[in-house]
Design an enzyme around this catalytic site. Structure first.
Site, PDB file in Angstrom:
ATOM      1  CD  GLU A  43      -1.612  -2.379   1.772  1.00 31.94           C
ATOM      2  OE1 GLU A  43      -0.392  -2.632   1.911  1.00 31.94           O
ATOM      3  OE2 GLU A  43      -2.500  -3.212   2.041  1.00 31.94           O
ATOM      4  CG  LEU A  44       4.725   3.559   2.144  1.00 33.48           C
ATOM      5  CD1 LEU A  44       3.906   4.779   2.542  1.00 33.48           C
ATOM      6  CD2 LEU A  44       5.811   3.315   3.201  1.00 33.48           C
TER       7      LEU A  44
ATOM      8  CB  CYS B 160       9.228  -4.130  -2.814  1.00 36.25           C
ATOM      9  SG  CYS B 160       8.356  -2.859  -1.922  1.00 36.25           S
TER      10      CYS B 160
ATOM     11  CG  ASP C 157      26.606 -10.394 -13.973  1.00 37.72           C
ATOM     12  OD1 ASP C 157      27.597  -9.857 -14.472  1.00 37.72           O
ATOM     13  OD2 ASP C 157      25.509 -10.512 -14.563  1.00 37.72           O
TER      14      ASP C 157
ATOM     15  CD1 TRP D 236      21.215  -9.224  -3.012  1.00 38.50           C
ATOM     16  CD2 TRP D 236      21.129  -9.174  -5.238  1.00 38.50           C
ATOM     17  NE1 TRP D 236      21.998  -8.173  -3.441  1.00 38.50           N
ATOM     18  CE2 TRP D 236      21.967  -8.126  -4.790  1.00 38.50           C
ATOM     19  CE3 TRP D 236      20.937  -9.347  -6.618  1.00 38.50           C
ATOM     20  CZ2 TRP D 236      22.595  -7.249  -5.680  1.00 38.50           C
ATOM     21  CZ3 TRP D 236      21.551  -8.468  -7.494  1.00 38.50           C
ATOM     22  CH2 TRP D 236      22.372  -7.433  -7.023  1.00 38.50           C
TER      23      TRP D 236
ATOM     24  CG  HIS E 139      22.828   4.077 -11.311  1.00 39.71           C
ATOM     25  ND1 HIS E 139      24.169   3.811 -11.482  1.00 39.71           N
ATOM     26  CD2 HIS E 139      22.294   3.014 -10.686  1.00 39.71           C
ATOM     27  CE1 HIS E 139      24.436   2.620 -10.956  1.00 39.71           C
ATOM     28  NE2 HIS E 139      23.320   2.118 -10.470  1.00 39.71           N
TER      29      HIS E 139
HETATM   30  N1  GLN Z   1      24.233  -8.771 -16.094  1.00 38.55           N
HETATM   31  C1  GLN Z   1      23.420  -7.950 -15.229  1.00 38.55           C
HETATM   32  C2  GLN Z   1      22.748  -6.851 -16.047  1.00 38.55           C
HETATM   33  O1  GLN Z   1      23.348  -6.357 -16.937  1.00 38.55           O
HETATM   34  C3  GLN Z   1      24.206  -7.335 -14.123  1.00 38.55           C
HETATM   35  C4  GLN Z   1      23.342  -6.513 -13.203  1.00 38.55           C
HETATM   36  C5  GLN Z   1      24.031  -5.977 -11.966  1.00 38.55           C
HETATM   37  O2  GLN Z   1      25.208  -5.852 -11.903  1.00 38.55           O
HETATM   38  N2  GLN Z   1      23.294  -5.648 -10.960  1.00 38.55           N
HETATM   39  O3  GLN Z   1      21.628  -6.466 -15.793  1.00 38.55           O
END
Ligand code: GLN
Ligand code: ZN
Length: 780
Positions: free
Chosen positions: A24-25, A533, A616, A578, A710
């Protein structure tokens, strides 16, 4: 001294999820940011969520006054505290909602505060910036509003603040400031004292102050120094003549060292300690130290319910911990080790989990029930706690015996691995020779793996899951996407291609769904930051790979190009970081199991003709233990897990890895130790600050990211040339790669195409115009 007469509750929790059982938030926040609801509607949505959370906690058994923490926050509890105590938000009495969110998210003119992982969890807090001579204006109003709002609804809740030592220890020095954040501790403590006084004046009898910084070894200050600061701070704050509520001082996320004596000496009315099974495993003498140190007049709030993991507690074993403390003469409250914000709301939201597995799990609501049952058992005996103990016994037993947990073949395979270091043969130098056959150009360009995830890609995945489109239609949609990603990279002139990862909802969840030994949830959302989330998978048992997971997609992509396409895997450490992990075996066991499962995938990729494979490990830094003395052991098994994946790769198979989101300084040697042939690493945002470290400590191929993914901003060719030239001064040309900082999946196609075009132009320019440094004489 506090004058109150209300004793601390017998059962409580450190904190509760804020996002809402149906997120909800999140929905309210995002609607408000998009302008779909106004500030009043947003506040009212947040208020209804709080009231319903408090009502639920009461139903679950937190009926005593002050047993419910009022740790609600619109975005982040660190931001919330920083604004309340005046560390952020300026000198005005009120901070407008818009300004509050500007701190968190920035706007056209202002950069947001930096975001960093909260201790060794996956939650991100906003890092306050502290300048030289600021005045801290206390704003107790919001705490009082929450208190009154709850009281009107029949609940006496406990105002919550992050403590001054932790708040400053986790802050950063503002640019240009000459003082360090902790230099301002005395002044900030005065603001806390004013807040406590206002709360007391308004009838609040208990308040919670959380000081987790004392359980970690931070850079720049020793454990003893930090403990000394805490001792002084709480001598002031809890002084005899202070007008204040009783204080519950809590210390989640690990065990205290010098901090235990320091805080106990301040004699808070209640002291909270993390007694989760894992914490006690790491600090086996903690219970004894607590019993010997804590004053008998201080109530001990025993965090015996593990708030960071999802397993149902072994109630009998937990009760024995509580009894030891009680027998030592302490008055004990039962609580969670950390805030429950790190686990999903309730197992009741997971109708599709196998019933036996559901019985093994405890999310936030179930954990509240466990705390209440333990408190009943401690005070009135286990019979009074009803069914709870029988249920817990059953969960412990069925889980221990379950075939879902134990896979003999996997255990045998892992047991047969050599102990200690795993080493890929032959050595890096010889592999470089073998990999000449890849015919890569000088300063090769590549990307990190994902390409923009378009609405069509997401819709195809969702439709397939919902059964709206069949397997064939789904595969075709993915292939079309892969083909267009390959074509785009060819047209841009990129050297080493990727398939774009359109089939992956998430780089961990994708593998968790295909590996045995995992379950995934439908509604198990956990706040990562703000409105974001994640739904961590749960590792329930021994991990194995029933079939190849990525080969079809990669082989298809490779069939479309004469250039190399990278195979793309998520490494064992990141999968562990994760996910919710097992508590019945050490993490290193799961790391080995995932390592060999992925090694089979590497073999299958090689079989399919793939010559470059990326594994990765963006989360390598994040699992680093908070205590220095445990870090080497972690790095040993983490590096081993990664190396297992690559151990049997052919010499001419080039293994890449990728890391991001972290300060690498501390672990740069461990990254080198992964023994990948090429490592791509986030570097653009820090303007390549890590090049010095790389030059000194890095001996294999390296691609320091030359632009920040980003932000949607397209980097200019000139700035890319500058960064790449800087990199070329530190790294010999034959080891230097050219790539962005991270995957592109959160970006749009327009800016991605423009940015990558500029990246290739910058590389071409540097090749043509910059004198490159070489390790070996250039061969004719
Ligand atoms: N191979 C992933 C991507 O390109 C690596 C993502 C990550 O480093 N968080 O999305
Ligand atoms: Zn990354």
């Amino acid at each position: 001294m506090s004058e109150n007469t209300v004793t601390f509750p017998n059962a409580t929790i450190e904190g509760y999820p804020r996002i809402g059982p149906n997120r909800e938030l999140k929905k309210a926040l995002e609607s408000f940011w998009k302008g779909r609801i106004d500030a009043e509607e947003f506040r009212s949505a947040a208020r209804s969520l709080r009231l319903s959370n408090w009502a639920r906690l009461r139903e679950l058994g937190l009926t005593e006054d002050y047993s419910i923490p009022a740790d609600a926050a619109y975005y982040d509890h660190v931001l919330e505290t920083a604004v309340t105590v005046g560390l952020l938000g300026g000198a005005d009495e009120d901070v407008a909602l818009a300004d509050y969110f500007t701190l968190a998210r920035g706007n056209a003119d202002t950069a947001p505060l930096e975001m960093t992982k909260w201790f060794d969890t996956n939650y991100h807090y906003l890092v306050p910036e502290v300048g030289d001579d600021e005045e801290y204006r206390p704003r107790p109003q919001r705490l009082l509003e929450l208190f009154t709002e709850a009281k009107d609804a029949g609940n006496v809740v406990r105002p919550f603040l992050v403590g001054p030592v932790t708040l400053l220890a986790l802050s950063k020095q503002a640019e240009g400031a000459t003082t360090r954040p902790l230099d301002h501790l005395a002044k900030l403590t005065a603001s806390y004292a004013e807040i406590l006084e206002t709360l007391a004046d308004n009838g609040v009898e208990w308040v919670q102050i959380e000081e987790p910084a004392l359980v970690a070894d931070l850079t720049g200050i020793t454990d003893a120094e930090l403990a000394e600061l805490a001792k002084q701070t709480y001598a002031t704050l809890l002084a005899e003549d202070a007008v204040r509520p009783s204080v519950f001082l809590s210390t989640p996320y690990g065990s205290l060292n010098a901090g235990l004596e320091a805080l106990a000496a301040a004699r808070p009315e209640a002291l909270g300690v993390d007694l989760a099974p894992q914490t006690l495993k790491e600090a086996p003498d903690y219970l004894e130290r607590i019993a010997a140190t804590v004053d008998k007049n201080t109530r001990l709030v025993a965090g015996v319910i593990d708030g960071r993991n999802v397993w149902a507690a072994d109630l009998r074993e937990r009760l024995s911990v509580l009894e030891q403390l009680k027998n030592a003469g302490l008055t004990v409250t039962v609580s969670s080790s950390v805030s429950l914000l790190h686990v999903p709301h309730t197992v009741a939201n997971e109708p599709n989990l196998p019933v036996d597995v559901a019985g093994w799990l405890s999310f936030a609501d179930e954990k509240v029930g466990e705390a209440v049952s333990l408190s009943t058992a401690l005070n009135e005996g286990t019979v009074a706690a009803g069914e709870a103990f029988a249920r817990a016994d059953r969960a412990v037993r069925t889980r221990r015996e379950s075939a879902r947990v134990h896979n003999q073949a996997v255990q045998a395979r892992v047991a047969a691995l050599p102990d200690g270091e795993v080493k890929r043969q032959p050595s890096f130098d010889e592999r470089v020779e073998a990999q000449q056959s890849l015919n890569l150009p000088e300063l090769p360009t590549t990307t990190i793996g994902s390409f923009p995830q378009t609405d069509e890609v997401r819709k195809a995945r969702a439709d397939h899951k919902a059964g709206v489109i069949d397997d064939a239609a789904y595969v075709q949609a993915q292939k079309d996407e892969i083909a267009s990603v390959i074509e785009l990279q060819e047209s841009l002139g990129i050297d080493v291609l990727v398939h774009g990862e359109p089939e992956r909802n998430d780089m961990v969840q994708y593998f968790a769904e295909l590996l045995d030994g995992f379950v995934v949830t439908e509604n198990g959302w956990v706040q990562s930051y703000g409105s974001r989330c994640t739904r961590p998978p749960i590792i329930i048992g021994d991990v194995s790979r029933p079939q190849a997971m990525t080969v079809d997609w990669i082989a298809y992509a490779q069939s479309l190009s004469d250039k190399h396409v990278k195979g793309m895997l998520t490494g064992p450490v990141t999968i562990l970081a994760w996910s919710f992990v097992r508590d019945d075996v050490p993490l290193s066991v799961s790391a080995d199991q995932i390592g060999v499962a992925l090694a089979d995938e590497v073999a299958d990729l090689e079989e399919a003709g793939i010559k470059i494979i990326q594994i990765d490990e963006p989360a390598l830094r994040e699992l680093l233990p908070l205590r220095e003395e445990r870090r080497q052991e972690y790095l040993d098994w983490a590096v081993r897990g990664f190396r297992l994946v690559a151990a049997d790769a052919q010499p001419d198979t080039q293994i890449h890895t990728h890391l991001c989101y972290s300060e690498f300084g501390q672990i740069i040697e461990a990254i080198n130790d992964l023994d990948a042939d090429v490592t791509s690493i986030e570097a653009a945002r820090s303007r390549m600050e890590l090049l010095g470290d790389i030059e000194e400590k890095f001996t294999s191929g390296i691609g320091p990211g030359i632009y920040d993914i980003h932000s949607p901003r397209v980097p200019e060719v000139a700035e890319l040339i500058e960064l790449l030239t800087a990199a070329a001064q530190h790294v010999p040309a034959e080891r230097l790669w050219v790539n962005p900082d991270c995957g592109l999946k959160t970006r749009g196609y327009e800016e991605t195409e423009a940015s990558l075009r500029n990246m290739v132009l910058a590389r071409d320019h540097v090749l043509a115009n910059v004198e490159l440094k070489h390790t070996a004489p250039v061969r004719a």
